[in-house]
Write a protein that holds these residues in place. Structure first.
Motif, short mmCIF file in Angstrom:
data_model
loop_
_atom_site.label_atom_id
_atom_site.label_comp_id
_atom_site.label_asym_id
_atom_site.label_seq_id
_atom_site.Cartn_x
_atom_site.Cartn_y
_atom_site.Cartn_z
N SER A 85 0.79 -1.13 -0.19
CA SER A 85 -0.38 -0.37 0.35
C SER A 85 0.84 1.43 0.28
CB SER A 85 -0.97 0.03 1.15
OG SER A 85 -1.59 1.05 1.61
N THR A 86 0.57 2.32 -0.70
CA THR A 86 0.89 3.47 -0.54
C THR A 86 0.01 5.03 0.40
OG1 THR A 86 0.55 4.35 -2.96
CG2 THR A 86 2.59 2.50 -2.56
N LYS A 87 -1.26 4.10 1.46
CA LYS A 87 -2.29 4.88 1.59
C LYS A 87 -1.24 5.56 2.96
CE LYS A 87 -6.17 2.42 0.36
NZ LYS A 87 -7.13 2.07 1.31
N HIS A 88 -1.35 7.41 2.79
CA HIS A 88 -0.72 7.40 4.13
C HIS A 88 -1.56 7.27 5.42
CE1 HIS A 88 0.51 11.25 6.43
NE2 HIS A 88 -0.35 11.23 6.98
N ASP A 89 -2.51 6.67 5.72
CA ASP A 89 -2.26 5.47 6.84
C ASP A 89 -1.49 4.77 7.20
OD1 ASP A 89 -3.99 8.14 7.22
OD2 ASP A 89 -6.37 6.06 7.01
N ASN A 90 -1.37 4.12 5.93
CA ASN A 90 -0.22 3.07 6.12
C ASN A 90 1.62 3.20 6.41
OD1 ASN A 90 -2.21 1.35 6.57
ND2 ASN A 90 -1.73 1.10 4.21
N LEU A 91 1.55 4.91 6.40
CA LEU A 91 2.98 5.51 6.73
C LEU A 91 3.76 4.27 7.65
CD1 LEU A 91 4.94 7.40 4.73
CD2 LEU A 91 4.77 9.02 6.60
N ILE A 92 5.25 3.84 7.24
CA ILE A 92 5.97 4.00 8.14
C ILE A 92 6.79 5.15 8.41
CG2 ILE A 92 7.87 2.70 9.25
CD1 ILE A 92 6.52 0.12 7.36
N CYS A 93 7.94 5.63 7.75
CA CYS A 93 8.36 6.46 7.46
C CYS A 93 9.04 6.99 6.21
CB CYS A 93 9.70 5.46 8.04
SG CYS A 93 10.68 5.32 6.74
#
Length: 212
Positions: free
Chosen positions: A105-113
Motif C-alpha cells: 500500500s501507499t496510503k498515508h494511513d500506512n506510512l511507516i517513515c
C-alpha cells in the motif's frame, strides 16, 4: 617544545541495543547480531530483483523492484513473495525522498517513515529517517551515513553516534554473470533487521535508477 599529537576522535559506539527497537515488527528483533547477504540478480527465475539470505544461506526475504512511471517503487517481501512493506520514491520533492509504507500500500494511513537527504547538495552520503509519528521532524529517528571506508555504510540510532547496523559492499567474482551486486549486512542485537534491509534496498534502488 613539540606539542603532543591530538587525541583521536571518539570511536562510534558499535554494540547491541539493551531493549528491542522495532519499526516493521517485533518479530524481526532478536537477542543476537544478525548477518545477512543481499544479492541483486541480473537474471531471475521469478520476479524478485534481489534475495536476502542468512549466514547459513537460508532465504529470509525477497526484494522486488519497479522503476517505471511517475514513482519508483520497491517491495520488501517474505519468502513467498508477499509484500511486508512498500517503498516509493517521491520525485516531485526538493530533497531526495522515499516513503515506506506497511504492506502492499501507499496510503498515508500506512506510512511507516520517510527517508530524505538533510541537504539539497551533498558531498558525502547522508540520509535522515523520520518515523511517521515524528510530526515536528526536528530530530531524525535514524541516520544513514557512509563510513570512513568507501565500501561501508553505517546506520545510526537517532542523531547519535550509536551504530545499529552496517552495510558492506562486496562482489562474488565466480557468479558475476548472474549477480550484479552483493551487500553484506550486520544488524546488531535487538534492532529490527527487516527495517534495515528495507532501507538498504532504498539506497540501492536510488543508485540503480540514477545509473550511478
Amino acid at each position: 617544545m613539540v606539542s603532543p599529537p591530538a587525541p583521536p576522535a571518539p570511536a562510534p559506539k558499535i554494540m547491541g541495543l539493551e531493549t528491542p527497537v522495532w519499526v516493521i515488527g517485533a518479530q524481526y528483533c532478536v537477542a543476537y547480531d544478525v548477518e545477512l547477504k543481499v544479492v541483486e540478480k541480473a537474471i531471475s527465475l521469478d520476479d524478485a530483483s534481489a534475495s536476502v539470505t542468512d549466514a547459513n544461506g537460508n532465504m529470509i526475504f525477497k526484494l522486488k523492484g519497479r522503476f517505471l512511471g511517475i514513482h519508483d517503487k520497491r517491495w520488501l517481501c517474505d519468502v513467498n513473495g508477499v509484500p511486508i512493506v512498500t517503498m516509493q520514491k517521491k520525485l516531485r520533492s526538493v530533497h531526495w525522498r522515499w516513503n515506506m509504507f506497511r504492506g502492499d500500500s501507499t496510503k498515508h494511513d500506512n506510512l511507516i517513515c520517510t527517508i530524505r537527504q538533510p541537504n539539497i547538495i551533498q558531498i558525502k552520503l547522508e540520509f535522515h529517517v523520520f518515523l511517521a509519528g515524528n510530526k515536528s521532524k526536528e530530530t531524525c529517528d535514524f541516520k544513514i551515513k557512509k563510513g570512513n571506508n568507501s565500501m561501508q555504510v553505517n546506520f545510526y540510532l537517532g542523531n547519535t553516534d550509536r551504530i545499529i547496523a552496517q552495510m558492506n559492499v562486496r562482489q562474488n567474482m565466480t557468479t558475476m554473470v548472474l549477480e550484479q551486486d552483493a551487500y553484506g549486512l550486520t544488524i546488531f542485537t535487538n534492532m529490527d533487521y527487516a527495517f534495515i534491509v528495507a532501507m538498504t534496498s532504498i539506497l540501492d534502488a536510488d543508485r540503480d535508477s540514477s545509473g550511478s
